[in-house]
Design a protein around this motif. Structure first.
Motif, mmCIF file in Angstrom:
data_model
loop_
_atom_site.group_PDB
_atom_site.id
_atom_site.type_symbol
_atom_site.label_atom_id
_atom_site.label_comp_id
_atom_site.label_asym_id
_atom_site.label_seq_id
_atom_site.Cartn_x
_atom_site.Cartn_y
_atom_site.Cartn_z
ATOM 1 N N ALA A 157 0.893 -1.124 0.217
ATOM 2 C CA ALA A 157 -0.156 0.133 -0.062
ATOM 3 C C ALA A 157 0.926 1.320 -0.011
ATOM 4 C CB ALA A 157 -0.983 0.016 1.229
ATOM 5 N N LEU A 158 1.987 1.362 0.606
ATOM 6 C CA LEU A 158 2.898 2.421 0.932
ATOM 7 C C LEU A 158 3.522 2.560 -0.458
ATOM 8 C CD1 LEU A 158 4.318 1.969 4.360
ATOM 9 C CD2 LEU A 158 2.769 3.705 3.561
ATOM 10 N N ASP A 159 4.031 1.418 -1.073
ATOM 11 C CA ASP A 159 4.476 1.473 -2.491
ATOM 12 C C ASP A 159 3.634 2.290 -3.607
ATOM 13 O OD1 ASP A 159 6.905 -0.046 -1.580
ATOM 14 O OD2 ASP A 159 6.027 -1.879 -2.671
ATOM 15 N N VAL A 160 2.327 2.149 -3.383
ATOM 16 C CA VAL A 160 1.513 2.674 -4.245
ATOM 17 C C VAL A 160 1.219 4.290 -3.932
ATOM 18 C CG1 VAL A 160 -1.079 3.198 -4.648
ATOM 19 C CG2 VAL A 160 -0.216 0.701 -4.627
ATOM 20 N N LEU A 161 1.083 4.591 -2.489
ATOM 21 C CA LEU A 161 0.996 6.231 -2.128
ATOM 22 C C LEU A 161 2.376 6.641 -2.729
ATOM 23 C CD1 LEU A 161 -0.648 5.526 1.261
ATOM 24 C CD2 LEU A 161 -1.568 6.178 -0.931
ATOM 25 N N LYS A 162 3.524 6.222 -2.299
ATOM 26 C CA LYS A 162 4.971 6.821 -2.460
ATOM 27 C C LYS A 162 5.108 7.207 -4.182
ATOM 28 C CE LYS A 162 7.328 4.640 1.270
ATOM 29 N NZ LYS A 162 8.305 3.432 1.847
ATOM 30 N N GLN A 166 1.111 13.733 -5.968
ATOM 31 C CA GLN A 166 0.122 14.388 -4.866
ATOM 32 C C GLN A 166 -0.088 14.003 -3.717
ATOM 33 O OE1 GLN A 166 -3.617 15.211 -7.146
ATOM 34 N NE2 GLN A 166 -4.475 15.824 -5.141
ATOM 35 N N TYR A 167 0.068 12.640 -3.699
ATOM 36 C CA TYR A 167 -0.037 11.872 -2.262
ATOM 37 C C TYR A 167 1.276 12.535 -1.348
ATOM 38 C CZ TYR A 167 -4.274 9.078 -2.098
ATOM 39 O OH TYR A 167 -5.533 8.626 -1.949
ATOM 40 N N GLN A 168 2.497 12.265 -2.071
ATOM 41 C CA GLN A 168 3.713 12.896 -1.504
ATOM 42 C C GLN A 168 3.521 14.206 -0.674
ATOM 43 O OE1 GLN A 168 6.628 12.666 -4.465
ATOM 44 N NE2 GLN A 168 6.361 10.437 -4.687
ATOM 45 N N SER A 173 2.387 18.089 3.512
ATOM 46 C CA SER A 173 1.622 19.033 4.317
ATOM 47 C C SER A 173 0.803 18.751 5.640
ATOM 48 C CB SER A 173 0.343 19.509 3.565
ATOM 49 O OG SER A 173 0.771 20.065 2.215
ATOM 50 N N ALA A 174 0.353 17.359 5.599
ATOM 51 C CA ALA A 174 -0.091 16.941 6.985
ATOM 52 C C ALA A 174 0.889 16.858 7.643
ATOM 53 C CB ALA A 174 -0.835 15.701 6.546
ATOM 54 N N PHE A 175 2.080 16.005 7.621
ATOM 55 C CA PHE A 175 2.901 15.644 8.731
ATOM 56 C C PHE A 175 4.362 16.486 8.565
ATOM 57 C CE2 PHE A 175 -0.162 12.156 7.743
ATOM 58 C CZ PHE A 175 -0.654 11.831 9.011
ATOM 59 N N ASN A 176 4.463 17.018 7.855
ATOM 60 C CA ASN A 176 5.835 17.994 7.749
ATOM 61 C C ASN A 176 6.966 17.115 7.852
ATOM 62 O OD1 ASN A 176 7.119 20.299 7.697
ATOM 63 N ND2 ASN A 176 7.182 20.808 9.697
ATOM 64 N N LYS A 177 6.878 15.806 7.085
ATOM 65 C CA LYS A 177 8.004 15.076 6.749
ATOM 66 C C LYS A 177 7.974 14.696 5.243
ATOM 67 C CE LYS A 177 7.455 11.937 10.525
ATOM 68 N NZ LYS A 177 7.440 10.636 11.027
ATOM 69 N N ASP A 178 9.230 14.254 4.923
ATOM 70 C CA ASP A 178 9.326 13.978 3.394
ATOM 71 C C ASP A 178 9.509 12.370 3.267
ATOM 72 O OD1 ASP A 178 9.402 15.883 1.444
ATOM 73 O OD2 ASP A 178 11.178 16.528 2.041
ATOM 74 N N ALA A 179 8.191 11.852 3.872
ATOM 75 C CA ALA A 179 8.237 10.467 3.846
ATOM 76 C C ALA A 179 6.904 9.962 4.031
ATOM 77 C CB ALA A 179 9.136 9.961 4.935
ATOM 78 N N ILE A 180 6.618 8.819 3.835
ATOM 79 C CA ILE A 180 5.201 8.171 3.865
ATOM 80 C C ILE A 180 5.601 6.956 4.728
ATOM 81 C CG2 ILE A 180 2.954 7.555 3.008
ATOM 82 C CD1 ILE A 180 3.577 9.227 0.420
ATOM 83 N N ASP A 181 5.004 6.677 5.808
ATOM 84 C CA ASP A 181 4.868 5.620 6.586
ATOM 85 C C ASP A 181 3.263 5.075 7.001
ATOM 86 O OD1 ASP A 181 4.328 6.565 8.936
ATOM 87 O OD2 ASP A 181 6.590 6.940 9.413
#
Lengths: 376, 376
Positions: A157-162, A166-168, A173-181
């Motif tokens: 699921a993370l592979d898809v989002l990353k 636009q999700y990045q 914006s939401a977490f102030n981090k350059d990553a998605i976990d």
């Protein structure tokens, strides 16, 4: 799943009403006072002193996170098939449920239990019928990776989002981090779910002093609901959701459904068939009823609850009155625009049959079979 | 399905570009002028004279009907399972498609063809890839009763709707009749679909005189798109949708998909593999591509189309330019609130396993087997 950890989590929530070890029949109305805390935002000057408390609208604190969570909630790309989203089974057009006895999952698997409503679920003492997730954030990761539901993995699921710019951006914006976990994914979904509160039901208007809000029948129904002892478990702003109780106190509940509730987690005999008391908010919309979805109508549900939990045989007229009252708990449904999802890119993994990993595996297997001299 | 009737219907639409018997390769750019009629709402003073015409927002004429149609579009109770709605496969969060190679239907059946987008579909010369429905109203009834899709019957769907007072009221408001029939259901869904138009794409801004709306690459891509002959079929306000053309003009198209397009209806050899030219509006959102969903990316699709339809081998740079142009066709997606569906009543037939007819049938069968002395 570490049952000990969950137990501790639940017991440390500090909510006086979250008491697995109590029976509904033994509970005293006094116990329900603790639930009143949650209604403290209501105007204390006018609110009637009742075991059911008004439900107040929530103020969105973190709009970026809620908007992101809404998109994730509606995004079927969090499932293996690309077809099932959170909203498939907790459909916000239909009271936050699917109105099915048990849900339909990946490859049309039939789920083991009735999908509880997501509406007002932030008020639940814990999540799932057996309370195995301590809160919405913990719950949100479950269905994505459940092989019978969305059948994906958190990693995929993370592979898809990353892979989706636009999700990045929105995660940043939401977490102030350059990553998605996965923690962020669960947090955003839970933030959206926190907003799914349904205030302004007829009953809330009555609680807040509008005596004309309820008809004579509805009021009669409420009085019967209260005097019969239903409020022992169905109390507070969510009219439930605050405790675990045995299904079948006075008489055993007969069902083909194998779910054992809390007992399935603790393996303790006294916890067998203990389930979280569901909220009765919007119960008009959340048919069918019970953890096994066996009660088709509100009349069925009221009749069975009276008999099995309270040892009361409600007459048809009494049942009708209580049902009339229950329908006054239908609140203002969440109003929002259907989210537009950011499109996949060329780098986004595609659902089957475009899943390269699957194809490669099939090819390897095929090659292996050929090397073994077997027919492919 | 009466093929003759459909053929006549299509031929009486009076659209000069709906020409099954013409080949894309033979078509002259002059032919595309006819499509300009549809753009007459645009300001003729400023609109550039191009084969692609601006897309204009629609004005909702009959709000009651559109609102009703929106609910029906999102209502899974129009399916046998209670799980699949129009929006399941023509998902308005995802460009009006499901982004799957072919769709998932009742009991997870794999559909035979790629779900076309519902966005701007009112501009299509006819509906379905083979044009077998003359308009959106005729199309709307198809999936409900298709055993591989929603798997219901029109009669059973009407039984559901008729049992719900709020639907009764809304049909009365929309049609001024005290009845609900399938014609009204299809009419309401089509009225909603008519509103699903996506204006204000970057390309529309450019067409209307904003020269800065397109980048150099995008403009280069458009010029190549035009000069290579793509506009012979992809023209007009929908950038397609106005004619049927053979898939594989210069070279045959290779696919495992058995669909024969128009030829499947007419049984004429010259109609084999003739499909409706899809709209390229929002093509960035409507992956994967072609009737068999075999082209995963826009680059794949452009490359294949160039080679098979026009005999051109686009270089990677040319393909990238055309793709950049195609992405300027993404318009403003329809904005509306998620509809809240009216709840079922005690009289509403429930989906399986609550379907009494099914249970009775099973019981009868069982009783019959016992009477025959067979094991049940």
């Amino acid at each position: 799943m570490n049952v000990q950890v969950v137990m501790v989590s639940l017991l440390t929530l500090g909510m006086a009403t979250a008491v697995w070890a109590e029976d509904a029949a033994k509970a005293e109305p006094a116990k329900t006072e603790a639930a009143g805390d949650a209604a403290k935002t209501a105007d204390a000057g006018t609110v009637k002193d009742e075991p059911i408390k008004p439900l107040e609208a929530v103020t969105v604190k973190d709009e970026a996170k809620v908007e992101l969570g809404k998109k994730l909630y509606f995004d079927p790309r969090l499932s293996k098939s690309g077809f099932i989203s959170c909203n498939s089974c907790h459909n916000l057009s239909m009271g936050g449920t699917d109105n099915l006895q048990t849900s339909i999952g990946d490859h049309w698997q039939q789920g083991p239990i009735n999908a509880p409503t997501v509406l007002n679920s932030s008020m639940n003492v814990a999540q799932f019928w057996d309370g195995r997730a301590k809160d919405l954030k913990e719950q949100a990761g479950g269905p994505i990776a459940n092989p019978g539901e969305m059948a994906f993995t958190h990693e995929l699921a993370l592979d898809v989002l990353k892979s989706i710019p636009q999700y990045q951006d929105e995660f940043k914006s939401a977490f102030n981090k350059d990553a998605i976990d996965i923690d962020m994914v669960k947090d955003a979904i839970a933030a959206f779910e926190d907003t799914l509160v349904t205030p302004d039901a007829k009953f809330d208007k009555w609680l807040k002093g509008d005596d004309s809000a309820l008809s004579e029948t509805e009021l009669k129904g409420y009085k019967l609901f209260k005097e019969s002892g239903c409020v022992a478990c169905h109390n507070g702003p969510a009219v439930g959701g605050a405790s675990f109780q045995k299904m079948g106190v006075v008489e055993p509940y007969k069902t083909d459904n194998p779910a054992e509730g809390v007992g399935g987690l603790t393996k303790k005999d006294e916890d067998r068939f203990k389930f979280k008391v569901p909220t009765l908010r919007n119960v008009e919309l959340t048919y069918p009823y019970f953890h096994d979805g066996a009660a088709k109508t509100l009349e069925d549900a009221v009749h069975t609850m009276g008999q099995l939990q309270l040892g009361k045989k409600f007459t048809d007229e009494e049942t009708a009155d209580i049902v009339a009252f229950l329908k006054t708990l239908t609140g203002k449904q969440p109003e929002f625009q259907l989210p537009i999802l950011p499109p996949s890119t060329n780098e986004t993994p595609r659902p089957e049959p475009f899943n390269k990993a699957d194809k490669d595996k099939a090819k390897q297997k095929d090659a292996g079979a050929k090397a073994d001299g077997k027919q492919s």
